[in-house]
Design an enzyme around this catalytic site. Structure first.
Site, short mmCIF file in Angstrom:
data_model
loop_
_atom_site.label_atom_id
_atom_site.label_comp_id
_atom_site.label_asym_id
_atom_site.label_seq_id
_atom_site.Cartn_x
_atom_site.Cartn_y
_atom_site.Cartn_z
N LYS A 110 0.84 -1.20 0.00
CA LYS A 110 0.00 0.00 0.00
C LYS A 110 0.88 1.25 0.00
O LYS A 110 1.91 1.30 0.67
CB LYS A 110 -0.91 -0.02 1.22
CG LYS A 110 -1.93 1.13 1.26
CD LYS A 110 -2.84 0.98 2.47
CE LYS A 110 -3.86 2.11 2.57
NZ LYS A 110 -4.75 1.96 3.75
N SER A 186 -9.47 2.05 2.79
CA SER A 186 -8.59 2.85 1.95
C SER A 186 -7.57 2.00 1.21
O SER A 186 -6.87 2.48 0.33
CB SER A 186 -7.85 3.89 2.82
OG SER A 186 -7.03 3.25 3.78
N SER A 210 -9.94 -0.58 6.82
CA SER A 210 -9.27 -0.54 5.54
C SER A 210 -8.45 -1.75 5.13
O SER A 210 -7.91 -1.77 4.03
CB SER A 210 -8.40 0.72 5.46
OG SER A 210 -9.20 1.87 5.58
#
Length: 521
Positions: A110, A186, A210
């Site tokens: 990420k 996210s 997330s």
């Protein structure tokens, strides 16, 4: 056919769902094995059998990203050193004949986790030129274990949105199961990447939803571990009192192998001091397909019955029957006294404090030291811009600023919430509590705010600190994934690993998306 070309052919066939074995006496034969996605164990078996190399595997993933990421828009940066690293690992294996725990395993990271020599943007314009000088603690551990950082993945800007994954640096990520729908946020870029088979394993971060939200929306396994088990240092924070980083993978076994590497004490994240003495020698020992036999699983109807979409409700009820058929005793319902009161007034917003510390410690840019500096740089997203302004103006408890925000392990409201849940679990001798990860299917991208409903991940685990794992529980009629979440006691990862593995192996709900190349019109 040369051995190199044969290995490349085999690798291509594996990605298409076939097995390839060399017959030196005649033509090569293939047979369907329904294997479109590779696991760590399968890759290591192939390396041992000399079927293909790390470099060839990386090349295949890079080709797949090139072919299909135009559809999902999940990848932000390709690691230009990935092939060279793979060659080094191949050379090491040739010399030693042994594989590290994650030897040659391509990893998607990420874009808020520091990776040496690559951008860490958190999806923002303010950090678009920030290049980390060294790996985050957990990336170092993964690299030492042999993982190859293949690429960084898109995310919701500053990790603000559990609803969708849109950044100012890369735009909007789409769900590989249906490109009109969100992959959640996210960590939606990691979710879409791993679901689309752009890498073997992935990392996400979870402040409230997330890891588990995108995992549920992409038919993945997502581990939100006990707060304090895994380091968060050198990761762009949202609210550190809640933030967790963890695996997002296609199987429980792969997620467990990632956890086994990253769990542990980091002096740069003092919260991990709580994990000392609580980590077993290894986590893979708990991968027991019979773990549900004799287990007691509680059903939290206050979540599962709350405005649940009919199709998700039906999948959840079916999952309860599956748990029963796999040997568990399903305790239905489980009632947490004062649950509605305890879950309120839990959110605190130390964004300013946490982000400004990250800027000071890692970014070290004189023109970028405060939230006001970030706001001045701007954003391409109205949603992110509004969240920045809100977080700049508010640092205390959202719903009642008179209640102080204390530490992750000392906040009175958090401790009371956790104790209430664990006391009920103890009294009923429960191994875990279950509920749908989402009560509703993924929202349409163009309607993400109005259709954002039923996000159960936000309610318990980020506040109590308890571990919560999501695994696939099936698909709706529109082929959109849904997940079931298992909540455990603090540091009960061994129990949750066993339960989720047994459920996964007993149901096999994950199905790969049917992605197609985007062609120019």
């Amino acid at each position: 056919m040369t051995r190199f070309k044969f290995a490349c052919l085999c690798l291509t066939l594996l990605f298409l769902g076939y097995s390839c074995k060399e017959d030196k006496s005649g033509p090569q034969e293939t047979s369907s094995l329904n294997l479109p996605e590779l696991t760590i164990s399968e890759i290591h078996t192939a390396y041992t059998n000399r079927d293909y190399t790390s470099k060839q595997l990386v090349e295949a993933y890079l080709q797949r990203i090139e072919d299909f990421d135009d559809a999902t828009n999940a990848i932000t940066t390709i690691n230009p050193e990935a092939l060279a690293i793979a060659e080094q690992l191949d050379s090491e294996f040739q010399k030693t004949g042994s594989l590290r725990p994650l030897h040659g395993i391509p990893l998607i990271v990420k874009d808020n986790i520091n990776t040496e020599g690559l951008p860490t943007t958190a999806g923002s314009l303010a950090l678009k030129d920030y290049i980390a000088q060294e790996d985050a603690f957990i990336i170092k551990k993964l690299v030492e274990a042999g993982a190859i950082v293949l690429a960084k993945s898109n995310m919701a800007e500053w990790a603000f949105s559990p609803m969708h994954s849109k950044s100012s640096t890369a735009g909007t990520t789409r769900n590989p199961y249906n490109l009109e729908y969100v992959p959640a946020g996210s960590s939606g870029g990691t979710g879409a990447s791993i679901a689309a088979n752009f890498g073997t394993i992935g990392l996400g971060t979870d402040t409230g939803n997330s890891i588990r939200g995108p995992s549920s929306h992409n038919a993945l396994v997502g581990f939100r571990t006990t707060l304090g088990l895994v380091s968060r240092s050198a990761i762009v924070p949202l609210y550190l009192r809640n933030d967790v980083v963890g695996p997002m993978c296609r199987t429980v076994e792969d997620a467990t192998k990632v956890l086994e590497v990253i769990a542990g004490y980091d002096p740069d994240d003092q919260l991990t001091a709580h994990s000392k003495g609580k980590i077993p020698e290894n986590y893979t020992q708990f991968l027991n397909k019979d773990a549900l036999t004799g287990a007691r699983i509680g059903v939290l109807r206050e979540l599962s019955d709350a405005d649940t979409a009919p199709e998700v409700k039906a999948l959840f009820e079916k999952s309860l029957s599956e748990l029963d058929s796999l040997g568990a005793t399903v305790v239905d319902p489980v009632v947490i006294p004062d649950f509605a009161i305890l879950k309120e007034n839990q959110w605190c917003a130390p964004f300013r404090e946490d982000v400004e510390r990250f800027l000071k410690n890692y970014v070290k840019n004189d023109s970028l030291q405060t939230i006001e500096d970030i706001i001045e740089v701007g954003s391409n997203s109205d949603f992110a811009r509004e969240r920045l302004l809100r977080n700049a103006a508010h640092t205390g408890r959202w719903e009642n600023s008179e209640i102080p925000c204390l530490g992750a392990y000392s906040d009175v409201r958090r401790v009371a919430f956790r104790e209430a849940i664990e006391q009920v679990m103890d009294s009923l001798e429960l191994d875990a509590i279950v509920y749908p990860s989402w009560n509703n299917p993924p929202a349409r991208i163009d309607h993400f705010q109005e259709e954002y409903k039923g996000d159960n991940s936000q309610i318990i685990s980020p506040h109590t600190g308890q571990p919560a794992f999501t695994v696939p529980m099936g698909f709706t009629s529109k082929n959109l994934p849904a997940g079931i979440q298992f909540l455990g006691r603090m540091y009960d990862e061994p129990v949750l690993i066993g339960l989720t593995y047994a459920y996964e192996q007993g149901t096999k709900h994950r199905i790969a998306p049917n992605l197609k190349k985007v062609t120019a019109k």
